[in-house]
Design a protein around this motif. Structure first.
Motif, PDB file in Angstrom:
ATOM      1  N   GLY A  10       1.030  -0.869  -0.325  1.00  0.00           N
ATOM      2  CA  GLY A  10       0.012   0.275  -0.200  1.00  0.00           C
ATOM      3  C   GLY A  10       0.619   1.441   0.146  1.00  0.00           C
ATOM      4  N   ILE A  11       0.232   2.404  -0.506  1.00  0.00           N
ATOM      5  CA  ILE A  11       1.197   3.107  -0.972  1.00  0.00           C
ATOM      6  C   ILE A  11       0.454   4.791  -0.012  1.00  0.00           C
ATOM      7  N   VAL A  12       1.174   5.167   0.666  1.00  0.00           N
ATOM      8  CA  VAL A  12       0.591   6.512   1.180  1.00  0.00           C
ATOM      9  C   VAL A  12       0.331   7.810   1.126  1.00  0.00           C
ATOM     10  N   GLY A  48      -3.022  11.073   2.869  1.00  0.00           N
ATOM     11  CA  GLY A  48      -3.860  10.120   3.820  1.00  0.00           C
ATOM     12  C   GLY A  48      -4.395   9.490   2.447  1.00  0.00           C
ATOM     13  N   ASP A  49      -4.684   9.720   1.668  1.00  0.00           N
ATOM     14  CA  ASP A  49      -5.264   9.107   0.004  1.00  0.00           C
ATOM     15  C   ASP A  49      -4.654   7.733  -0.019  1.00  0.00           C
ATOM     16  N   VAL A  50      -5.220   6.664   0.491  1.00  0.00           N
ATOM     17  CA  VAL A  50      -4.272   4.814   0.150  1.00  0.00           C
ATOM     18  C   VAL A  50      -4.609   4.459  -1.540  1.00  0.00           C
ATOM     19  N   ILE A  51      -3.514   3.200  -1.756  1.00  0.00           N
ATOM     20  CA  ILE A  51      -3.661   2.818  -3.265  1.00  0.00           C
ATOM     21  C   ILE A  51      -2.809   2.067  -3.024  1.00  0.00           C
ATOM     22  N   TYR A 102       5.423   3.529   2.594  1.00  0.00           N
ATOM     23  CA  TYR A 102       4.354   2.608   2.660  1.00  0.00           C
ATOM     24  C   TYR A 102       3.330   1.077   3.959  1.00  0.00           C
ATOM     25  N   CYS A 103       2.704   0.025   3.787  1.00  0.00           N
ATOM     26  CA  CYS A 103       2.077  -0.510   4.436  1.00  0.00           C
ATOM     27  C   CYS A 103       1.356  -1.542   3.848  1.00  0.00           C
ATOM     28  N   VAL A 104       1.119  -2.777   4.650  1.00  0.00           N
ATOM     29  CA  VAL A 104       0.299  -3.523   4.138  1.00  0.00           C
ATOM     30  C   VAL A 104      -1.199  -3.649   3.978  1.00  0.00           C
ATOM     31  N   ILE A 105      -1.537  -3.736   2.758  1.00  0.00           N
ATOM     32  CA  ILE A 105      -2.587  -4.033   3.052  1.00  0.00           C
ATOM     33  C   ILE A 105      -3.326  -5.712   2.310  1.00  0.00           C
ATOM     34  N   ASN A 106      -4.186  -5.943   3.044  1.00  0.00           N
ATOM     35  CA  ASN A 106      -4.715  -6.936   2.092  1.00  0.00           C
ATOM     36  C   ASN A 106      -6.696  -6.805   1.489  1.00  0.00           C
ATOM     37  N   VAL A 108       4.939   2.548   7.481  1.00  0.00           N
ATOM     38  CA  VAL A 108       6.738   3.062   7.105  1.00  0.00           C
ATOM     39  C   VAL A 108       6.933   3.871   6.247  1.00  0.00           C
ATOM     40  N   THR A 109       7.573   4.917   7.310  1.00  0.00           N
ATOM     41  CA  THR A 109       7.643   6.539   5.635  1.00  0.00           C
ATOM     42  C   THR A 109       8.800   6.284   5.447  1.00  0.00           C
ATOM     43  N   ALA A 110       8.618   6.509   3.987  1.00  0.00           N
ATOM     44  CA  ALA A 110       9.292   6.056   2.832  1.00  0.00           C
ATOM     45  C   ALA A 110      10.537   6.755   3.278  1.00  0.00           C
ATOM     46  N   ASP A 111      11.223   7.013   4.056  1.00  0.00           N
ATOM     47  CA  ASP A 111      12.780   6.768   3.992  1.00  0.00           C
ATOM     48  C   ASP A 111      13.110   5.754   5.205  1.00  0.00           C
TER      49      ASP A 111
END
Length: 282
Positions: A132-134, A240-243, A154-158, A190-193
């Motif tokens: 997931g992209i935030v 805060g949009d999520v992809i 980034y994050c985990v999405i199901n 988790v921040t992109a850096d």
């Protein structure tokens, strides 16, 4: 930096993970991990804090401390279909020339370990582990070479999907993508850096201990920066949009014969560096 939202459903508070993996409360600094909190300016201010000086939250995250979706107040929950060539092949579909976009209604968003309620009359509820992209700083018509500046992390999405309703009920895919509980997000942002190469991450998913998905973001057709730039041509992106960026092969629909979720089963899934989720089907 790992940002979380912890506490009871609908009453989550903002937090940050310290070096010991414990949650520290951020309520004195931000009202939520949401919106303008995710811009580069706000993230820089949070990064300057020493987590050890923040209030320690009782409990261990994902054990006796519930985590909610790692992003709150999501305005748009967008997704990309068939973004792994090998997943397109198992679905019997061509690799797309441009990203296939659809929406997951924000009411489907759930915590990473919340139970998944199987929809009434569902016959083909499926799983999809996804990166997931935030979005951080918003924008429209973002140039590909500037897209990284607009990604907070980034994050985990199901990307849970009811295949009959997605593919056989006419119209868009959205009917099968947005039911309650169909969008677990987290455990943390988790921040992109802290993710030097989002196209070099292993992602996996198991059902009742059987590993169905085991892939890598290296086989994405379109990478995160391409996706952000492309999406911004059709809608203004906001903080805060999520992809969700697509899934590798191994979904239930691709098994021979197909395998779909049943009440009582447990999904476990994760992505290197981004944590793990677990959902029980109820």
């Amino acid at each position: 930096m790992k940002l979380v939202r912890y506490g009871a459903k609908g009453a989550e508070k903002p937090g940050i993970l310290d070096d010991e993996g414990q949650v520290r409360d951020l309520s004195a600094h931000v009202s939520d991990i949401a919106g303008d909190c995710l811009t580069r300016r706000c993230l820089a201010a949070l990064r300057a804090l020493d987590p050890a000086t923040l209030p320690l939250v009782a409990g261990s995250p994902q054990r006796d401390l519930r985590l909610g979706a790692c992003v709150g107040q999501v305005g748009k929950f967008l997704a990309v279909g068939l973004n792994y060539a090998d997943h397109a092949a198992e679905s019997g579909m061509d690799v797309p020339a441009e990203p296939i976009l659809f929406t997951k209604w924000t009411s489907c968003i759930a915590g990473p370990d919340d139970d998944l309620p199987l929809p009434p009359d569902s016959t083909a509820t499926d799983w999809e582990v996804e990166l997931g992209i935030v979005i951080g700083d918003g924008g429209s018509h973002i140039a590909p070479e500037r897209a990284a500046d607009h990604i907070a992390g980034y994050c985990v999405i199901n990307d849970i999907s009811e295949r009959d309703w997605q593919l056989r009920r006419g119209g868009t895919w959205d009917k099968g993508k947005g039911h309650d509980g169909f969008g677990p997000i987290g455990p943390w942002l988790v921040t992109a850096d802290d993710i030097p190469d989002p196209r070099a991450l292993r992602l996996w998913l198991e059902v009742d201990g059987h590993r169905f998905q085991d892939g890598t973001t290296a086989t994405m057709v379109f990478g995160p920066e391409e996706i952000v730039s492309y999406v911004s041509r059709f809608t203004t992106l906001h903080p805060g949009d999520v992809i969700a960026t697509g899934t590798p092969p191994g979904v239930g629909m691709g098994q021979k014969p197909p395998v779909y979720l049943k009440q009582g089963q447990v999904m476990r899934l994760g992505i290197d560096g981004l944590g793990q989720q677990q959902q029980k089907v109820v």
